[in-house]
Design an enzyme around this catalytic site. Sequence first.
Site, PDB file in Angstrom:
ATOM      1  N   ILE A 137       0.848  -1.038  -0.032  1.00  0.00           N
ATOM      2  CA  ILE A 137       0.060   0.129   0.089  1.00  0.00           C
ATOM      3  C   ILE A 137       1.072   0.974   0.002  1.00  0.00           C
ATOM      4  CG2 ILE A 137      -1.914  -1.034   1.093  1.00  0.00           C
ATOM      5  CD1 ILE A 137      -1.170  -0.204   3.821  1.00  0.00           C
ATOM      6  N   ASP A 138       0.465   2.515  -0.629  1.00  0.00           N
ATOM      7  CA  ASP A 138       1.097   3.460  -0.690  1.00  0.00           C
ATOM      8  C   ASP A 138       1.672   4.040   0.802  1.00  0.00           C
ATOM      9  OD1 ASP A 138       0.608   3.349  -3.410  1.00  0.00           O
ATOM     10  OD2 ASP A 138      -0.868   4.593  -3.219  1.00  0.00           O
ATOM     11  N   LYS A 139       2.696   4.885   0.743  1.00  0.00           N
ATOM     12  CA  LYS A 139       3.287   5.672   1.886  1.00  0.00           C
ATOM     13  C   LYS A 139       2.271   6.150   2.709  1.00  0.00           C
ATOM     14  CE  LYS A 139       6.362   9.159   3.178  1.00  0.00           C
ATOM     15  NZ  LYS A 139       7.096  10.538   2.780  1.00  0.00           N
ATOM     16  N   ARG A 237      -7.067   5.652  -5.869  1.00  0.00           N
ATOM     17  CA  ARG A 237      -6.975   7.122  -5.979  1.00  0.00           C
ATOM     18  C   ARG A 237      -7.226   7.646  -7.441  1.00  0.00           C
ATOM     19  NH1 ARG A 237      -0.825   7.594  -3.916  1.00  0.00           N
ATOM     20  NH2 ARG A 237      -1.125   9.931  -4.176  1.00  0.00           N
TER      21      ARG A 237
END
EC number: 5.4.99.-
Length: 303
Positions: A137-139, A237
């Site tokens: 998963i993204d930062k 997103r």
Amino acid sequence: MSKQNFLVEETNRSVRIDKLLAELNEEASRSQVQSWIKDGFVKVNGETVKSNYKCQPDDQIEWEIPEPKELEIEPENIPLDIVYEDQDLIVVNKPKGMVVHPSHGHQSGTLVHALLYHCDDLSGINGVHRPGIVHRIDKDTSGLLVVAKNDQSHERLSDMLANKEIKRQYEAIVHGAISHEKGTIDAPIGRDQNDRQKMAIVQDGKPAVTHFVVKEVFDRFSHVYCELETGRTHQIRVHFRYIDHPLVGDPKYGQRKTLDVSGQALHSRKISFQHPTTDETLTFEVDAPEIFQEALETVKRMS
């Protein structure tokens, strides 16, 4: 060192060679390709060229991709929120702001650094800089991740992920009042042709499907739960940007005027899958972090 050959077609006439090769290799940034061209790893019709070379039909491109330099990773004593652990896997609640694995821009402080300190028996399938990492998963996305502790578990979990057998539910705060209770976004995702650091809806992209349910609607915002049918980079997103409801706080795909929540308001809240060894159904759920909850309270007050 791997080698590739590519014959330029009419559709790529006058396209810069660095742009073309970056499009052909989704793992490589344009700057990486430019460095390979500069170092002589790319030849056109047997000759080295510059990054701004304009390709012509029937050009024969020979491309040697150098092996990436392996990063030396030192375990770091970083606290982890372990939701579940046994001899085969770990389920961790990743905090917002933590990068999952090392890269040339993040060589310390990642989840992998913390995991290596916590245990020394992570799977080796993804190499030394992504040990145990089955999915990412993204930062600035918080929440649940599954990590494999041996290669057998990693292979089984990867197969389940590919076969859509791992159920993942996210929650997000998006701009705009969504007028219906639920929906499905089915739109292919690929690299943004104008910005290689971003993803976009593109006609020849990879299939991407996001299902969502609207939990609460406010005057200018909505609180949604999302389930991924596929797992493309930045999928939620990009998809919500596509339907004109970008995520609150999203620095890449969001609105300029938004709430300051230190990155996108997105949380991996629930995950369910069969244990790779016992076949027991495991389900885990964690609340969104305080900054997410505070953002929800803020949008309520603004209504």
